[in-house]
Design a protein around this motif. Structure first.
Motif, PDB file in Angstrom:
ATOM      1  N   VAL A  88       0.841  -1.211  -0.159  1.00  0.00           N
ATOM      2  CA  VAL A  88       0.061  -0.089  -0.039  1.00  0.00           C
ATOM      3  C   VAL A  88       0.924   1.167  -0.001  1.00  0.00           C
ATOM      4  O   VAL A  88       1.848   1.235   0.822  1.00  0.00           O
ATOM      5  CB  VAL A  88      -1.047  -0.009   1.223  1.00  0.00           C
ATOM      6  N   SER A  89       0.574   2.063  -0.743  1.00  0.00           N
ATOM      7  CA  SER A  89       1.368   3.383  -0.932  1.00  0.00           C
ATOM      8  C   SER A  89       0.875   4.357   0.085  1.00  0.00           C
ATOM      9  O   SER A  89      -0.252   4.314   0.554  1.00  0.00           O
ATOM     10  CB  SER A  89       1.420   3.947  -2.457  1.00  0.00           C
ATOM     11  N   LEU A 113      -3.222   0.476  -4.020  1.00  0.00           N
ATOM     12  CA  LEU A 113      -2.747  -1.052  -3.690  1.00  0.00           C
ATOM     13  C   LEU A 113      -2.158  -1.251  -5.081  1.00  0.00           C
ATOM     14  O   LEU A 113      -2.539  -1.394  -6.030  1.00  0.00           O
ATOM     15  CB  LEU A 113      -3.951  -1.617  -3.650  1.00  0.00           C
ATOM     16  N   PHE A 114      -0.788  -1.943  -4.642  1.00  0.00           N
ATOM     17  CA  PHE A 114      -0.099  -2.397  -6.095  1.00  0.00           C
ATOM     18  C   PHE A 114      -0.040  -4.108  -5.506  1.00  0.00           C
ATOM     19  O   PHE A 114       0.662  -4.433  -4.422  1.00  0.00           O
ATOM     20  CB  PHE A 114       1.330  -2.062  -5.713  1.00  0.00           C
ATOM     21  N   ILE A 115      -0.495  -4.731  -6.625  1.00  0.00           N
ATOM     22  CA  ILE A 115      -0.443  -6.456  -6.374  1.00  0.00           C
ATOM     23  C   ILE A 115       0.519  -6.961  -7.149  1.00  0.00           C
ATOM     24  O   ILE A 115       0.583  -6.467  -8.571  1.00  0.00           O
ATOM     25  CB  ILE A 115      -2.079  -6.892  -6.768  1.00  0.00           C
ATOM     26  N   ASN A 116       1.135  -7.947  -6.395  1.00  0.00           N
ATOM     27  CA  ASN A 116       2.029  -8.644  -7.325  1.00  0.00           C
ATOM     28  C   ASN A 116       1.763 -10.010  -7.509  1.00  0.00           C
ATOM     29  O   ASN A 116       1.154 -10.720  -6.912  1.00  0.00           O
ATOM     30  CB  ASN A 116       3.471  -8.515  -6.460  1.00  0.00           C
ATOM     31  N   PHE A 117       2.192 -10.671  -8.577  1.00  0.00           N
ATOM     32  CA  PHE A 117       2.027 -12.183  -8.744  1.00  0.00           C
ATOM     33  C   PHE A 117       3.476 -12.616  -8.976  1.00  0.00           C
ATOM     34  O   PHE A 117       4.096 -12.335 -10.208  1.00  0.00           O
ATOM     35  CB  PHE A 117       0.918 -12.440 -10.190  1.00  0.00           C
ATOM     36  N   VAL A 127      -4.628  -0.802  -7.876  1.00  0.00           N
ATOM     37  CA  VAL A 127      -5.916  -0.580  -7.510  1.00  0.00           C
ATOM     38  C   VAL A 127      -6.016   0.868  -6.807  1.00  0.00           C
ATOM     39  O   VAL A 127      -5.236   0.998  -5.768  1.00  0.00           O
ATOM     40  CB  VAL A 127      -6.524  -1.600  -6.846  1.00  0.00           C
ATOM     41  N   LYS A 128      -6.786   1.914  -7.084  1.00  0.00           N
ATOM     42  CA  LYS A 128      -6.762   3.218  -6.461  1.00  0.00           C
ATOM     43  C   LYS A 128      -8.189   3.442  -6.106  1.00  0.00           C
ATOM     44  O   LYS A 128      -8.963   3.171  -6.385  1.00  0.00           O
ATOM     45  CB  LYS A 128      -6.292   4.226  -7.661  1.00  0.00           C
ATOM     46  N   GLY A 129      -8.331   4.557  -5.344  1.00  0.00           N
ATOM     47  CA  GLY A 129      -9.742   5.156  -4.959  1.00  0.00           C
ATOM     48  C   GLY A 129     -10.282   4.137  -4.015  1.00  0.00           C
ATOM     49  O   GLY A 129      -9.762   3.720  -3.124  1.00  0.00           O
TER      50      GLY A 129
END
Length: 81
Positions: free
Chosen positions: A19-20, A25-29, A37-39
């Motif tokens: 989370v910044s 939200l930055f999702i990694n695989f 994902v924002k807002g």
């Protein structure tokens, strides 16, 4: 939960997130960033993550938000008959 993850892929914990400062939200695989994902959508997703009781439930939430990671035919897509 057992019916959802029949091949136990989510036990490997292939998804991660961070989370910044501005609540993006930055999702990694597998270590590669695949979705941001924002807002309000990020807020809803974070509330689902915090409500999850196990690591496997967190993995399921992240898998659902990222799209199609459940078919199982990804390896065979380039295979020719």
């Amino acid at each position: 939960m057992n019916n959802i993850d029949k091949r136990n892929r989510l036990d490997e914990e292939v998804f991660s997130y961070r989370v910044s400062k501005n609540n993006s939200l930055f999702i990694n695989f597998k270590g590669k960033e695949i979705k941001i994902v924002k807002g309000k959508e990020a807020e809803r997703l974070l509330s689902k993550i915090h409500a999850a009781e196990t690591d496997k439930e967190i993995q399921l939430v992240l898998a659902k938000i990222t799209g199609n990671f459940k078919h199982g035919n990804e390896k065979n897509s380039k295979k020719k008959a």
